[in-house]
Design an enzyme around this catalytic site. Structure first.
Site, PDB file in Angstrom:
ATOM      1  N   HIS A 288      24.843  27.653  30.742  1.00 21.48           N
ATOM      2  CA  HIS A 288      24.953  28.697  31.889  1.00 21.48           C
ATOM      3  C   HIS A 288      23.661  29.582  32.154  1.00 21.48           C
ATOM      4  CE1 HIS A 288      29.223  27.591  31.265  1.00 21.48           C
ATOM      5  NE2 HIS A 288      29.185  27.804  29.948  1.00 21.48           N
TER       6      HIS A 288
ATOM      7  N   GLU B 183      29.006  33.508  26.439  1.00 23.72           N
ATOM      8  CA  GLU B 183      30.478  33.306  25.917  1.00 23.72           C
ATOM      9  C   GLU B 183      30.347  33.043  24.382  1.00 23.72           C
ATOM     10  OE1 GLU B 183      30.476  29.506  28.517  1.00 23.72           O
ATOM     11  OE2 GLU B 183      30.989  28.475  26.463  1.00 23.72           O
TER      12      GLU B 183
ATOM     13  N   HIS C 116      25.459  23.023  25.522  1.00 29.76           N
ATOM     14  CA  HIS C 116      26.759  23.060  24.598  1.00 29.76           C
ATOM     15  C   HIS C 116      27.885  22.265  25.471  1.00 29.76           C
ATOM     16  CE1 HIS C 116      27.515  26.415  27.782  1.00 29.76           C
ATOM     17  NE2 HIS C 116      28.787  25.848  27.507  1.00 29.76           N
TER      18      HIS C 116
ATOM     19  N   ARG D 223      25.860  21.277  34.989  1.00 32.31           N
ATOM     20  CA  ARG D 223      26.349  20.335  34.243  1.00 32.31           C
ATOM     21  C   ARG D 223      25.087  19.532  34.016  1.00 32.31           C
ATOM     22  NH1 ARG D 223      30.471  19.146  37.413  1.00 32.31           N
ATOM     23  NH2 ARG D 223      32.048  20.406  36.486  1.00 32.31           N
TER      24      ARG D 223
HETATM   25 ZN    ZN Z   1      30.233  26.901  28.681  1.00 36.15          ZN
END
Ligand code: ZN
Length: 322
Positions: free
Chosen positions: A101, A119, A176, A196
C-alpha cells in the site's frame, strides 16, 4: 440526565466476497453473510466502498460517514474530511495476493486524494504451521523489478510464522500477504488502495486474472525497511491492557476483562471489537448496558464519559493518537 445521543453506536457490518474468502465469518463469528466465499467483514467503516449503516438507537437510519459529516460532535477533536479508521475481520481460506500500500503522500497524488494505508493485524486464529508474508528482500527498485519479472518469489518474499494472538504492523511500502488458514482483525487507515504485486497466477471464476500493479508497487516499496521475524506480542500487560501499536494514525490496544473494567475516555472516539467471550458495555453519559460478545463491534462517541466493561472477554480497541 441520560443522553441517548451519547450512547454506544453499533454499526452494521458490510461483507465483501473475495476469491480467497471462506465461511468462517458465519461459522466462527455468527454473522449472517451472503452466499459464496466471503473474505471481509467491514465492521467499523465509513469508506464509500462499505459505509456501515446504524440500525439501532438514536442514530438509526444514519451511516457512519453521515455521522462524521453531519454530527461531528460525536467525534469532537478528530480532524480530517473523513472518518479515518477502518476495522475489518478477514477470513482467509486461501492466500490473499502479495500486495503493498502507498503512504498518504503517494495516494493523494496518484489515487484521487485517497488516504494511504497503514494497517496492522491481530491474529484471531491460524491453522498449525501457517506463515504469512511481511517484507521483501530486494535492496532497490532494480533488484525488485528483476525478481518480479523472473518470478523469484522465494528469494524475494519474507515469510513469518503466524499464530493466534500474534500482532503485525504493516507500514506503507511493506510487501505483505495474509495466507490461507488465517483469521485476522485488521485496524487500518480508511483506504482501499492496494497495489497487487503477485496473485499466485490464480484465475477467478470467469477465467480471468486479477490485475497487477507492478509500476506502482516499485514506486512505493520501502527498500530500507527491516522485515520482522515474529509477531509475538512482547509488550507487558498492565491491568488487563496491552499496547499493541502507537503510530501517527492510530493507537491499538488489547483489553482483557475479567469481572469489571472501567476505561477512562481521553480520546475523541474509541473503536471496540470483542474478539473473545461476552459481557456488557455501558458508557457513563447514556447509562445503557449493552450485551456484547465475540463479533460485536461498537463506537464510543466523544463526550460519553468512562466506558465500563463487565464479563469475561477480550477486546481490541483503537483510537486516534492522543
Ligand atoms: Zn494490506
Amino acid at each position: 440526565m441520560p443522553n441517548d445521543k451519547l450512547d454506544l453506536i453499533f454499526p452494521v457490518p458490510v461483507f465483501h466476497e473475495k476469491i480467497w474468502g471462506g465461511r468462517k465469518l458465519e461459522t466462527d463469528f455468527g454473522y449472517q453473510i451472503p452466499d459464496g466465499p466471503i473474505g471481509e467483514c467491514w465492521a467499523i467503516s465509513a469508506h464509500p466502498n462499505g459505509d456501515c449503516p446504524i440500525a439501532e438507537g438514536a442514530w438509526a437510519g444514519h451511516t457512519l460517514s453521515d455521522l462524521w459529516d453531519n454530527h461531528h460532535e460525536l467525534f469532537a477533536g478528530a480532524e480530517g474530511d473523513r472518518f479515518p479508521l477502518l476495522i475489518k475481520i478477514l477470513d482467509a481460506r486461501d492466500n490473499l495476493s502479495v500486495q503493498v500500500h502507498p503512504d498518504d503522500a503517494y495516494a493523494a497524488e496518484h489515487e484521487n486524494g485517497s488516504l494511504g494505508k497503514r494497517e496492522c493485524w491481530y491474529v484471531l486464529g491460524a491453522e498449525p504451521g501457517t506463515r504469512i508474508i511481511i517484507g521483501q528482500r530486494a535492496h532497490d527498485r532494480e533488484e525488485l523489478a528483476a525478481m518480479i519479472a523472473e518470478g523469484r518469489w522465494d528469494d524475494m518474499l519474507n515469510y513469518v510464522p503466524c499464530n493466534a494472538g500474534d500482532f503485525f504492523r504493516i507500514e506503507p511500502g511493506t510487501v505483505h500477504a495474509i495466507m490461507g488458514g488465517t483469521e485476522i482483525l485488521e485496524t487500518q487507515q480508511s483506504s482501499d488502495v492496494t497495489y497487487r504485486v503477485y496473485d499466485f497466477d490464480r484465475r477467478q471464476a470467469d477465467g480471468s486474472t486479477r490485475p497487477l500493479h507492478i509500476q506502482q508497487s516499485l514506486d512505493v516499496v520501502d527498500y530500507a525497511a527491516q522485515a520482522p521475524t515474529s509477531g509475538e506480542v512482547t509488550a507487558v500487560e498492565k491491568d488487563g491492557v496491552t499496547d499493541l501499536m502507537d503510530c501517527p494514525n492510530f493507537t491499538v490496544e488489547r483489553v482483557r476483562v475479567d469481572g469489571k473494567k472501567v476505561l477512562d475516555a481521553p480520546w475523541s472516539f474509541l473503536c471496540c471489537s470483542v474478539i473473545e467471550g461476552e459481557g456488557t458495555a455501558v458508557d457513563a453519559a447514556a447509562g445503557v448496558a449493552h450485551p456484547v460478545a465475540k463479533g460485536s463491534h461498537f463506537l464510543v462517541p466523544a463526550g460519553s464519559g468512562a466506558l465500563t466493561l463487565e464479563g469475561k472477554m477480550t477486546l481490541i480497541t483503537s483510537h486516534l493518537p492522543l
